[in-house]
Design a protein around this motif. Structure first.
Motif, mmCIF file in Angstrom:
data_model
loop_
_atom_site.group_PDB
_atom_site.id
_atom_site.type_symbol
_atom_site.label_atom_id
_atom_site.label_comp_id
_atom_site.label_asym_id
_atom_site.label_seq_id
_atom_site.Cartn_x
_atom_site.Cartn_y
_atom_site.Cartn_z
ATOM 1 N N UNK A 44 25.212 34.345 54.725
ATOM 2 C CA UNK A 44 25.751 34.115 55.948
ATOM 3 C C UNK A 44 25.646 35.063 57.008
ATOM 4 N N UNK A 45 25.296 36.450 56.484
ATOM 5 C CA UNK A 45 24.930 37.608 57.308
ATOM 6 C C UNK A 45 23.357 37.606 57.556
ATOM 7 N N UNK A 46 22.590 36.726 57.580
ATOM 8 C CA UNK A 46 21.276 36.844 57.522
ATOM 9 C C UNK A 46 20.522 37.149 59.027
ATOM 10 N N UNK A 47 21.498 37.211 59.935
ATOM 11 C CA UNK A 47 21.181 37.811 61.230
ATOM 12 C C UNK A 47 21.495 39.359 61.459
ATOM 13 N N UNK A 48 22.013 39.872 60.556
ATOM 14 C CA UNK A 48 22.076 41.175 60.623
ATOM 15 C C UNK A 48 21.476 42.060 59.764
ATOM 16 N N UNK A 49 20.659 43.002 60.541
ATOM 17 C CA UNK A 49 19.635 43.853 59.815
ATOM 18 C C UNK A 49 19.577 45.227 60.707
ATOM 19 N N UNK A 50 19.526 46.334 59.779
ATOM 20 C CA UNK A 50 19.301 47.553 60.588
ATOM 21 C C UNK A 50 20.450 47.979 60.651
ATOM 22 N N UNK A 51 21.876 47.576 60.035
ATOM 23 C CA UNK A 51 23.094 48.003 60.625
ATOM 24 C C UNK A 51 23.488 49.053 59.528
ATOM 25 N N UNK A 52 24.236 50.010 60.049
ATOM 26 C CA UNK A 52 25.060 50.928 59.186
ATOM 27 C C UNK A 52 26.511 50.613 59.405
ATOM 28 N N UNK A 53 27.189 50.070 58.318
ATOM 29 C CA UNK A 53 28.618 49.558 58.591
ATOM 30 C C UNK A 53 29.384 50.943 57.927
ATOM 31 N N UNK A 54 30.174 51.616 58.742
ATOM 32 C CA UNK A 54 31.140 52.605 58.272
ATOM 33 C C UNK A 54 32.394 52.068 58.019
ATOM 34 N N UNK A 55 32.644 52.442 56.708
ATOM 35 C CA UNK A 55 34.183 51.999 56.295
ATOM 36 C C UNK A 55 34.932 53.350 55.713
ATOM 37 N N UNK A 56 35.542 53.668 56.575
ATOM 38 C CA UNK A 56 36.197 54.985 56.642
ATOM 39 C C UNK A 56 37.694 55.518 57.018
ATOM 40 N N UNK A 57 38.240 54.238 57.274
ATOM 41 C CA UNK A 57 39.606 54.027 58.074
ATOM 42 C C UNK A 57 39.662 54.846 59.561
ATOM 43 N N UNK A 58 38.422 55.044 60.193
ATOM 44 C CA UNK A 58 38.302 55.500 61.348
ATOM 45 C C UNK A 58 37.913 57.140 61.281
#
Length: 255
Positions: A237-251
């Motif tokens: 379902x996320x096939x249109x997302x590429x080259x992304x860095x998703x930061x998951x650090x509570x801000x």
């Protein structure tokens, strides 16, 4: 980690997860298996890998040092021979090092880059022909310190900055071939990585307490929380997302 039935569109797909013997890698291997995928969990230590495999029947394991000559090819060959295809490569294996500039040692730098940069590059190289066939996905695990400074951890941060730039560059290079490349950048996460970096359990707990006070949400993430985001970036379902860095650090990166 618990996934809902909607996640079973991973059914029949094949994932390689490195660093699967503990922490984020173990949680990710289990999450993929629960979502219907066949999983090859890779790591250096047999016993922890067996613990991971015991969590789900769709997890097979391979004890190998991915920095060894020929290891990346052996890993990919094992997955493809077992299940006939490859859909996801999760480059999670890595090491950190607390090493101020005044205490810098050449071999520590060499070893960090070998595991954190060279090995995932060669794994991606070996996986690419198979990922092209399945319009597959690479998810690289970075760190919030891949894009913010870390006093006493410059070389670790440099390896993660390299991972993030490789993610963007590979994504651009491979977009026309249907292969997506993204990255999850965890903030402080409760795993055994600090102990493996040489800290005592007491020192690691002190560091987590320090980080918790700095994080805007005042929360140290669990490995399962990071596995959730890796799965989200991998899913079709996320096939249109590429080259992304998703930061998951509570801000944390915001301060």
């Amino acid at each position: 980690m618990t996934v809902n039935s909607a996640d079973h569109h991973f059914s029949g797909n094949v994932a390689i997860v490195t660093g699967a013997g503990s922490g984020i890698g173990r949680a990710t291997a289990i999450a993929f298996a629960q979502a219907g995928a066949h999983v090859l969990g890779v790591g250096r230590r047999e016993a922890p890998l067996r613990e991971t495999a015991s969590a789900h029947p769709e997890i097979d394991v391979l004890a190998i040092d991915i920095c060894d000559d020929g290891a990346p090819a052996a890993v990919v060959r094992r997955a493809v021979k077992r299940w006939g295809r490859l859909d996801y490569l999760i480059n999670n294996a890595g090491a950190t090092a607390v090493m101020p500039l005044a205490e810098t040692e050449k071999q520590v730098i060499v070893d960090l880059f070998a595991l954190n940069v060279v090995a995932p590059s060669l794994l991606a190289h070996e996986a690419l022909p198979h990922l092209r066939e399945t319009s597959g996905t690479i998810v690289n695990v970075s760190s919030t310190y891949g894009h913010r400074p870390m006093a006493g951890g410059a070389h670790y941060s440099a390896t993660k900055a390299a991972i993030e730039q490789m993610t963007r560059s590979w994504a651009l290079e491979l977009a026309g071939e249907g292969v997506r490349v993204n990255s999850v950048a965890p903030g402080p996460t409760r795993t055994d990585v600090m102990v493996h970096a040489g800290l005592t359990p007491e020192a690691a707990n002190d560091m987590y307490a320090y980080e918790r006070d700095r994080i805007p949400t005042h929360h140290i993430a669990s490995a399962d929380e990071m596995a959730h985001w890796i799965l989200r970036l991998a899913e079709p379902a996320g096939r249109h997302a590429t080259g992304q860095v998703i930061t998951v650090d509570g801000g944390l990166e915001l301060i």
